[in-house]
Design a protein around this motif. Structure first.
Motif, mmCIF file in Angstrom:
data_model
loop_
_atom_site.group_PDB
_atom_site.id
_atom_site.type_symbol
_atom_site.label_atom_id
_atom_site.label_comp_id
_atom_site.label_asym_id
_atom_site.label_seq_id
_atom_site.Cartn_x
_atom_site.Cartn_y
_atom_site.Cartn_z
ATOM 1 N N TYR A 87 0.610 -0.893 0.325
ATOM 2 C CA TYR A 87 0.491 -0.259 0.223
ATOM 3 C C TYR A 87 1.301 1.078 0.012
ATOM 4 C CZ TYR A 87 0.911 -0.657 5.143
ATOM 5 O OH TYR A 87 1.521 -1.035 5.882
ATOM 6 N N THR A 89 3.472 3.843 -2.317
ATOM 7 C CA THR A 89 4.443 3.958 -3.647
ATOM 8 C C THR A 89 5.496 3.397 -4.227
ATOM 9 O OG1 THR A 89 4.549 6.144 -3.232
ATOM 10 C CG2 THR A 89 2.268 5.893 -3.790
ATOM 11 N N GLU A 92 7.590 6.211 -1.414
ATOM 12 C CA GLU A 92 7.172 6.008 -0.482
ATOM 13 C C GLU A 92 8.250 4.994 0.404
ATOM 14 O OE1 GLU A 92 2.979 7.736 0.345
ATOM 15 O OE2 GLU A 92 3.215 5.743 0.042
ATOM 16 N N GLY A 127 2.383 6.994 -10.256
ATOM 17 C CA GLY A 127 1.340 7.417 -9.625
ATOM 18 C C GLY A 127 -0.060 5.961 -9.381
ATOM 19 N N LYS B 244 -7.477 6.931 -9.834
ATOM 20 C CA LYS B 244 -7.242 7.707 -9.682
ATOM 21 C C LYS B 244 -5.660 7.739 -8.814
ATOM 22 C CE LYS B 244 -10.113 7.764 -5.547
ATOM 23 N NZ LYS B 244 -10.006 7.554 -3.760
ATOM 24 N N CYS B 245 -5.007 8.808 -9.461
ATOM 25 C CA CYS B 245 -3.483 9.209 -9.133
ATOM 26 C C CYS B 245 -3.064 8.543 -7.997
ATOM 27 C CB CYS B 245 -2.967 9.900 -9.799
ATOM 28 S SG CYS B 245 -1.538 10.503 -9.586
ATOM 29 N N ARG B 246 -2.243 8.087 -7.869
ATOM 30 C CA ARG B 246 -1.940 8.188 -5.786
ATOM 31 C C ARG B 246 -0.808 8.838 -5.564
ATOM 32 N NH1 ARG B 246 -6.310 5.246 -4.222
ATOM 33 N NH2 ARG B 246 -5.990 3.113 -4.605
ATOM 34 N N GLU B 247 -0.330 9.352 -4.698
ATOM 35 C CA GLU B 247 0.444 9.924 -4.475
ATOM 36 C C GLU B 247 1.215 9.939 -3.025
ATOM 37 O OE1 GLU B 247 -0.309 14.597 -4.233
ATOM 38 O OE2 GLU B 247 -1.420 14.214 -6.536
ATOM 39 N N SER B 248 2.547 9.848 -3.006
ATOM 40 C CA SER B 248 3.172 10.267 -2.453
ATOM 41 C C SER B 248 3.148 10.652 -1.060
ATOM 42 C CB SER B 248 4.841 9.923 -2.633
ATOM 43 O OG SER B 248 5.194 8.835 -3.662
ATOM 44 N N THR B 249 2.673 10.242 0.037
ATOM 45 C CA THR B 249 2.954 11.307 1.344
ATOM 46 C C THR B 249 4.111 11.205 2.707
ATOM 47 O OG1 THR B 249 0.254 10.234 0.980
ATOM 48 C CG2 THR B 249 0.970 11.781 2.209
ATOM 49 N N GLU B 250 4.683 12.252 2.838
ATOM 50 C CA GLU B 250 5.102 11.996 4.268
ATOM 51 C C GLU B 250 4.473 12.574 5.272
ATOM 52 O OE1 GLU B 250 8.157 10.065 3.897
ATOM 53 O OE2 GLU B 250 7.526 9.327 2.334
ATOM 54 N N LEU B 266 4.162 4.160 8.071
ATOM 55 C CA LEU B 266 3.529 3.099 7.605
ATOM 56 C C LEU B 266 2.501 2.294 8.262
ATOM 57 C CD1 LEU B 266 4.728 1.476 6.175
ATOM 58 C CD2 LEU B 266 5.603 -0.497 7.264
ATOM 59 N N LYS B 269 -0.652 5.209 7.115
ATOM 60 C CA LYS B 269 -0.837 4.421 5.760
ATOM 61 C C LYS B 269 -1.615 3.296 6.127
ATOM 62 C CE LYS B 269 3.348 7.383 3.724
ATOM 63 N NZ LYS B 269 4.180 7.253 3.666
ATOM 64 N N LEU B 270 -0.922 2.585 6.314
ATOM 65 C CA LEU B 270 -1.605 1.516 6.567
ATOM 66 C C LEU B 270 -2.947 1.849 6.966
ATOM 67 C CD1 LEU B 270 -1.386 -2.586 7.160
ATOM 68 C CD2 LEU B 270 -2.152 -1.230 9.325
ATOM 69 N N ARG B 273 -4.950 3.248 4.089
ATOM 70 C CA ARG B 273 -5.154 3.102 2.198
ATOM 71 C C ARG B 273 -5.662 1.508 2.299
ATOM 72 N NH1 ARG B 273 0.880 5.054 0.464
ATOM 73 N NH2 ARG B 273 0.376 7.538 1.327
#
Lengths: 231, 491
Positions: A87, A89, A92, A127, B244-250, B266, B269-270, B273
């Motif tokens: 899950y 990217t 990440e 993406g 949908k376009c997935r974007e990285s998040t920090e 982590l 995000k689990l 998502r």
């Protein structure tokens, strides 16, 4: 670098790994070959302390991998999708692995630039989460994350199986460079005999958990292996 | 064609991997469902006596009428949280030579086989037939039956529609909660009363049979609405939102915690998502409203603090209970990677503690709003909160080191018993027993407040020992590391 002492593992009475003595030196590239069920993956799992050995021990830098966590500092591995976090990217995931190995974000970005060719434009900024990537692309992510860790031992389980031909060639080239420039100790298992003899300096042939052949690669090795696997 | 498709569904249910596994769990579930059904039927027949006893002197029929809409209102929330969308099941059929309208009919019919559709029928039919029919004749009885059946259908397709809309646009979720909570609050503060509206409508129904056609019309509307939506959006891309376009998040603020921060992000995000953990999170949010059930003015006035404390433990600890019961199993799909990675188990376990504590703290602060009812609730909740982050986290962590079952996080949580093993059942007992064991001696020997303080202080002491506990759990983990790993590899 790695010493295997009398290690054994059986599942339901069937012996999967049974190695009396094995010594791996720094900078060796070990190729593991053998048919399905020969014990290659199980041996890797034992190396990574992911399963419990029935007997014996594996020492990494003289320390038992089952009792010390130190080997994690200098060992990178990719066996299957179970090593990827679906899950996230790809970026990440790289930052995550980088962080665990004390590599900063810019550092990781710099490293990923050298992988442009290897990724072929389908990994970074795609993406997608890793779980939505194709099998081959997932494999590329796993391998890149391994190399990113800048370690002393690298373990790859059947790295050529899911890759397209050009990526296979690139991987071979990279592995050779790693061995030559950084004296990395590398374990590769494969069903592709020509690739594995091309990359590896030493070949271990496994059958029913035992190492039945252990030899330095020469020009004859490929032929001998083909002879063994002939139907 | 419909029959063939339904028979495939039947097979997929019985041949699924989790169906074959664990006879004990199967039996337990079977009994649980039977028990629930029996309770519903029993309650249905007993409803008459039950109402007479609970509301002495009141007209039984009127009370019953008042309850119907109330039930269907609560039913909406229950369905929203627990009812699954039957979407993925059609994937292999999209490429076959089957007409789209047939597929949609199949989807709709298939979705009707649902526990939530059975429940209201079992609950209301006996009363409608026996009492209403007995007192007011067959027409009135039929009117009730038809209304209840079609209200069930209305709710059913309404929820499916809302859930599908949410997949396309998340704002629908916000809208849903605002409307629902708004109505709930209006009822709680007596701005209008659902009970009154319900009893007015349904007591009219007794004499005016045609009123039941309103329910039929509502059901038809919600069915057609859902049907049209599906017809337009049957393509997988649209429904599963994959395009949908997935974007990285920090999460930059977690950086300062080093490796632990990385593990926490982590986990975040689990949670966000994946379907099943997201449901766990949603349930935790929904449990915040349980205060309206537990913190009754009567309970406060009567000094029923033990009951309030139980409520407090559930509300402030629901995330620990819900998420913690699968603490490591959530990551079963990549546990190999985590364990082979450059990461110390101690750090890993510590990050779990941090996450559980942080979320519980947020829940604690939000739920402190119940303190507006009385300050006593704040004290009780604080004790419950300290117990939860001090002791409950340790219990949950201990059971996690004994839980060897993998979880597929992409699947829904409702009636999904994948990953449940003996340790979860035992844990659910501990959730009750441990706080009671601390509370009861003090409350019986001294008084109830002493029991509450004892629980809070015990929690605080254990919290101060957290580092030591983490060490203990790390040792426990290593004892069973291979069992956990092996279990997680068996999907």
């Amino acid at each position: 670098m790695i010493t295997v002492n009398n290690i054994g593992k059986a599942y339901g009475g069937v012996i999967v790994v049974d190695i009396t003595q094995l010594q791996i030196n720094v900078g060796e590239t070990i190729g593991l070959v053998g048919n399905n069920g020969a014990g290659k993956t199980t041996f890797f799992r034992l190396l990574l302390d992911l399963i419990k050995a029935d007997r014996g021990e594996i020492l990494s830098k003289e320390k038992n991998v089952a009792t010390s966590e130190e080997w994690k500092n200098y060992t990178a591995a990719y066996l299957d999708e179970g090593f990827l976090i679906g899950y996230l990217t790809p970026e990440e995931y790289f930052y995550f692995t980088g962080k665990l190995n004390n590599r900063s974000k810019p550092d990781v970005d710099e490293f990923l630039k050298t992988f442009d060719l290897f990724f072929d434009g389908s990994i970074l900024n795609s993406g997608k989460y890793i779980r939505d990537l194709s099998k081959g692309n997932q494999f590329k992510v796993g391998i890149a994350a391994c190399l990113l860790q800048d370690t002393e031992i690298l373990i790859l389980d059947e790295p050529f199986a899911n890759l397209d031909p050009s990526t296979q060639m690139r991987l071979i080239k990279m592995l050779k460079e790693l061995q030559e420039q950084r004296r990395m100790t590398i374990f590769v298992s494969s069903h592709d005999l020509s690739h594995v003899t091309d990359v590896c300096s030493r070949i271990l042939l496994m059958e029913k958990g035992k190492i039945i052949k252990d030899q330095t690669t020469t020009e004859e090795t490929l032929k001998e292996l083909e002879q063994y696997f002939k139907v | 064609m419909l029959i063939t498709l339904l028979s495939h569904q039947w097979k997929s249910f019985w041949r699924s991997r989790s169906a074959g596994k664990g006879l004990a769990v199967q039996l337990f579930l079977g009994f649980l469902v039977l028990y629930l059904l029996a309770v519903a039927v029993g309650l249905g027949f007993y409803l008459n006596t039950f109402i007479q006893k609970t509301f002495p002197g009141k007209d039984v029929v009127l009370v019953f009428c008042g309850f119907i809409l109330y039930y269907f209102f609560a039913d909406i929330l229950m369905r929203f949280l627990l009812q699954d969308l039957p979407t993925l099941t059609i994937q292999p059929y999209l490429i076959q030579n089957i007409k789209r309208r047939q597929l949609i009919s199949f989807l709709n019919i298939r979705s009707l086989f649902n526990f939530f559709n059975l429940l209201p029928l079992l609950l209301f039919i006996p009363f409608s037939v026996v009492i209403i029919g007995g007192k007011f004749g067959a027409a009135a009885s039929a009117g009730f039956l038809i209304s209840i059946f079609f209200l069930t259908v209305f709710n059913h397709f309404l929820i499916l529609y809302i859930k599908r809309k949410i997949i396309v646009n998340a704002w629908w979720m916000v809208g849903f909660f605002v409307v629902f909570v708004g109505l709930g609050l209006c009822d709680y503060f007596n701005i209008f009363s659902l009970t009154n509206i319900s009893s007015i409508i349904f007591s009219k129904l007794i004499y005016h049979f045609w009123l039941c056609f309103i329910a039929v019309a509502l059901a038809a509307f919600s069915f057609i609405n859902n049907y049209n939506f599906l017809l337009k959006n049957l393509f997988l891309e649209d429904i599963s939102g994959k395009s949908k376009c997935r974007e990285s998040t920090e999460y930059a603020f977690l950086d300062r915690f080093g490796n632990m921060g990385e593990l926490i992000s982590l986990d975040v995000k689990l949670l966000l998502r994946n379907k099943r953990p997201r449901t766990a999170l949603l349930l935790s949010a929904a449990f915040l409203f349980y205060g309206f059930i537990f913190y009754k003015p009567e309970a406060i006035a009567n000094g029923n603090y033990g009951f309030l404390l139980m409520g407090g433990i559930f509300i402030t600890g629901i995330f620990i209970i819900n998420y913690g019961q699968f603490l490591f199993a959530w990551q079963s799909s990549h546990f190999d990677g985590l364990m082979a990675g450059n990461l110390h188990v101690r750090t890993y376990i510590k990050s779990k503690f941090f996450l559980l504590t942080a979320v519980s703290t947020v829940i604690f602060f939000i739920s402190s709003l119940y303190g507006l009812l009385t300050w006593k609730i704040i004290v009780i909740q604080a004790a419950a909160y300290f117990y939860n982050i001090g002791i409950n986290t340790v219990i949950v962590g201990y059971f996690a080191t004994r839980s060897y079952k993998a979880i597929d996080i992409s699947r829904g949580a409702t009636f999904n018993y994948q990953g449940l093993g003996a340790s979860q059942w035992i844990y659910s007992l501990f959730v009750f027993l441990v706080p009671m064991a601390i509370y009861l001696p003090f409350s019986l020997l001294i008084n109830k407040w002493a029991g509450i303080f004892a629980l809070g202080i015990a929690g605080l002491i254990s919290l101060l020992l957290q580092d030591w506990w983490i060490g203990v759990l790390t040792k426990q983990f290593f004892k069973r590391k291979y069992l956990i790993l092996q279990g997680f590899r068996e999907k």
